[in-house]
Design an enzyme around this catalytic site. Structure first.
Site, PDB file in Angstrom:
ATOM      1  N   TYR A   1      -7.852  19.502   0.405  1.00  0.00           N
ATOM      2  CA  TYR A   1      -6.702  19.642   1.316  1.00  0.00           C
ATOM      3  C   TYR A   1      -5.412  19.820   0.523  1.00  0.00           C
ATOM      4  O   TYR A   1      -5.189  19.144  -0.487  1.00  0.00           O
ATOM      5  CB  TYR A   1      -6.552  18.385   2.175  1.00  0.00           C
ATOM      6  CG  TYR A   1      -7.533  18.278   3.316  1.00  0.00           C
ATOM      7  CD1 TYR A   1      -7.566  19.238   4.323  1.00  0.00           C
ATOM      8  CD2 TYR A   1      -8.397  17.196   3.399  1.00  0.00           C
ATOM      9  CE1 TYR A   1      -8.461  19.114   5.381  1.00  0.00           C
ATOM     10  CE2 TYR A   1      -9.281  17.065   4.451  1.00  0.00           C
ATOM     11  CZ  TYR A   1      -9.314  18.031   5.440  1.00  0.00           C
ATOM     12  OH  TYR A   1     -10.185  17.898   6.485  1.00  0.00           O
TER      13      TYR A   1
ATOM     14  N   LYS B   1     -12.581 -16.066   2.740  1.00  0.00           N
ATOM     15  CA  LYS B   1     -11.934 -15.380   3.866  1.00  0.00           C
ATOM     16  C   LYS B   1     -12.179 -13.874   3.779  1.00  0.00           C
ATOM     17  O   LYS B   1     -12.584 -13.364   2.722  1.00  0.00           O
ATOM     18  CB  LYS B   1     -10.436 -15.684   3.838  1.00  0.00           C
ATOM     19  CG  LYS B   1      -9.756 -15.272   2.544  1.00  0.00           C
ATOM     20  CD  LYS B   1      -8.414 -15.970   2.349  1.00  0.00           C
ATOM     21  CE  LYS B   1      -7.743 -15.454   1.081  1.00  0.00           C
ATOM     22  NZ  LYS B   1      -6.505 -16.179   0.785  1.00  0.00           N
TER      23      LYS B   1
ATOM     24  N   MET C   1     -11.573  12.075   4.205  1.00  0.00           N
ATOM     25  CA  MET C   1     -12.102  10.919   4.934  1.00  0.00           C
ATOM     26  C   MET C   1     -13.513  10.557   4.477  1.00  0.00           C
ATOM     27  O   MET C   1     -13.857   9.381   4.307  1.00  0.00           O
ATOM     28  CB  MET C   1     -12.112  11.203   6.433  1.00  0.00           C
ATOM     29  CG  MET C   1     -12.510   9.998   7.272  1.00  0.00           C
ATOM     30  SD  MET C   1     -12.552  10.366   9.027  1.00  0.00           S
ATOM     31  CE  MET C   1     -10.842  10.725   9.357  1.00  0.00           C
TER      32      MET C   1
HETATM   33  C1  LIG Z   1      -6.456 -16.453  -0.516  1.00  0.00           C
HETATM   34  C2  LIG Z   1      -5.932 -17.756  -0.918  1.00  0.00           C
HETATM   35  C3  LIG Z   1      -6.463 -18.404  -2.041  1.00  0.00           C
HETATM   36  C4  LIG Z   1      -7.398 -17.727  -3.016  1.00  0.00           C
HETATM   37  O1  LIG Z   1      -6.592 -16.904  -3.829  1.00  0.00           O
HETATM   38  P1  LIG Z   1      -7.194 -15.932  -4.972  1.00  0.00           P
HETATM   39  O2  LIG Z   1      -5.993 -15.315  -5.592  1.00  0.00           O
HETATM   40  O3  LIG Z   1      -8.052 -14.928  -4.280  1.00  0.00           O
HETATM   41  O4  LIG Z   1      -7.954 -16.784  -5.903  1.00  0.00           O
HETATM   42  C5  LIG Z   1      -6.038 -19.705  -2.291  1.00  0.00           C
HETATM   43  N1  LIG Z   1      -5.122 -20.302  -1.497  1.00  0.00           N
HETATM   44  C6  LIG Z   1      -4.563 -19.692  -0.427  1.00  0.00           C
HETATM   45  C7  LIG Z   1      -3.563 -20.396   0.388  1.00  0.00           C
HETATM   46  C8  LIG Z   1      -4.932 -18.393  -0.118  1.00  0.00           C
HETATM   47  O5  LIG Z   1      -4.376 -17.773   0.918  1.00  0.00           O
END
Ligand SMILES: *Cc1c(COP(=O)(O)O)cnc(C)c1O
Length: 366
Positions: free
Chosen positions: A257, A37, A305
């Site tokens: 800054y 993801k 930035m």
């Molecule tokens: C993101 C996620 C994972 C992976 O988790 P990590 O800590 O990155 O290994 C697994 N299960 C769910 C439901 C997640 O949202």
């Protein structure tokens, strides 16, 4: 090559990390998926997903339907699960692109049941139950209804019943055993389904956390899943920033800054072409550090930035000039160390890596 910094992603390390995790859960009879993801945690799903597939990974998790659609084009033969669940009206997309939704509520279960009855086919789906996070998954009241009436799952093909650990990176936290007991109770009540519980850190809590499928994400990308011990993972990311200019300043002269840093001695300040606009955390102002080989150069003044300023007074002069490269993420300051200095976690450092970098991928071809 006009970018201010080069981000290098070692795809061989990603593949090796997946194999290490898969080997770790194999003795329990569990498979190993990969969470890709958020564009493979900022590293680029387009490069990372096919690399993982070639390493042997066949099951992928994304958060969003759109991520699933993009992933389907990259790994046509893989099994793709979508964590955030099916929005009403999106069912045809799941079917057309062979995506498996994670059902997070009785409403989701009803939606998928209606679809299967209407099409007269048992389409696959996962069922996510909440065991302590109160984030996604059937809440306790819905779970009680389901446990009384498990036939609600009869219309579709339940691939995995899953839950998610809230404290897996703290092995001594009693939440882990508590969630495990709650999850086992749910599995007992629902009867005989395959189960998935562990992400990266959960894998290291022991075999009783493995069930039939682990679904690690962040450890694949080089973050330590066992923060209390040395990392078992290979580093994946390095970030080299280019020096634009070097200033020599006198005692008491200010940098950046807000004039938050004042030199305590005659100092050399190197300005590097990376800033919070690239995802370099603003919280690293006056606390971050870079390296020139083994010489440490603290970030002084605020992060801007597009720029940061490093105190390079103690770095040999010939290593510091316009065009020279500073290790912003490297062997001596891996993502975990950068995250700690920034007061955050490696996940956030990775997912913020910016689009302005020159991205270089190494390995991953076989
Ligand atoms: C993101 C996620 C994972 C992976 O988790 P990590 O800590 O990155 O290994 C697994 N299960 C769910 C439901 C997640 O949202």
């Amino acid at each position: 090559m006009h970018a201010g910094a080069t981000l290098t992603v070692d795809l061989n390390a990603v593949a090796a990390n997946w194999r290490l995790l898969a080997d770790r859960v194999a003795p329990s009879g569990a498979g190993c998926a990969a969470a890709v993801k958020a564009d493979a945690y900022g590293l680029g799903m387009r490069e990372v997903a096919p690399t993982l597939f070639r390493a042997g990974c066949r099951i992928f998790f994304v958060a969003l339907l759109d991520e699933g659609l993009a992933l389907r084009r990259l790994v046509p033969e893989a099994e793709i699960h979508v964590l955030n669940g099916p929005e009403p009206g999106t069912e045809p997309e799941y079917l057309e692109h062979d995506l498996i939704p994670v059902l997070n509520s009785l409403g989701d279960i009803q939606l998928w049941t209606d679809l299967c009855r209407w099409r007269n086919q048992r389409f696959p789906a996962d069922v996510h139950v909440n065991t302590a996070m109160s984030r996604l998954g059937l809440p306790a009241d819905e779970l009680a209804i389901l446990a009384d009436d498990p036939e609600r799952l009869d219309a579709f093909d339940v691939r995995y019943v899953m839950s998610h650990l809230s404290c897996a990176d703290e092995p001594k936290n009693p939440m882990n055993a508590m969630q495990l007991a709650a999850f086992k109770e749910v599995l007992g009540a629902l009867g005989g389904f395959n189960a998935s519980f562990a992400g990266s850190s959960g894998i290291f809590l022991g075999p009783e956390y493995h069930f039939q499928l682990a679904r690690p994400g962040v450890a694949l990308y080089g973050i330590n899943p066992t923060p209390d011990s040395p990392t078992p993972m290979r580093q994946v990311v390095s970030l080299k920033g280019k020096i634009l200019q070097v200033h020599t300043i006198d005692t008491d002269q200010a940098v950046g800054y807000g004039a938050t840093f004042r030199a305590q001695r005659q100092s050399r300040i190197a300005t590097v072409s990376v800033g919070y606009g690239d995802g370099y955390p603003r919280s690293l102002g006056n606390t971050g550090f870079a390296y020139f080989e083994s010489w440490r150069a603290p970030v002084v003044g605020r992060v801007s930035m597009d720029l940061i300023t490093l105190d390079v007074t103690d770095v040999p002069q010939d290593a510091v000039h316009t065009g020279a490269l500073a290790d912003l993420i490297g062997p001596l300051n891996p993502v975990d160390a950068v995250a700690r200095a920034a007061g955050t976690i490696g996940h956030e450092i990775l997912t913020n890596l910016g689009p302005r970098y020159n991205r270089v991928y190494t390995g991953g071809n076989s």
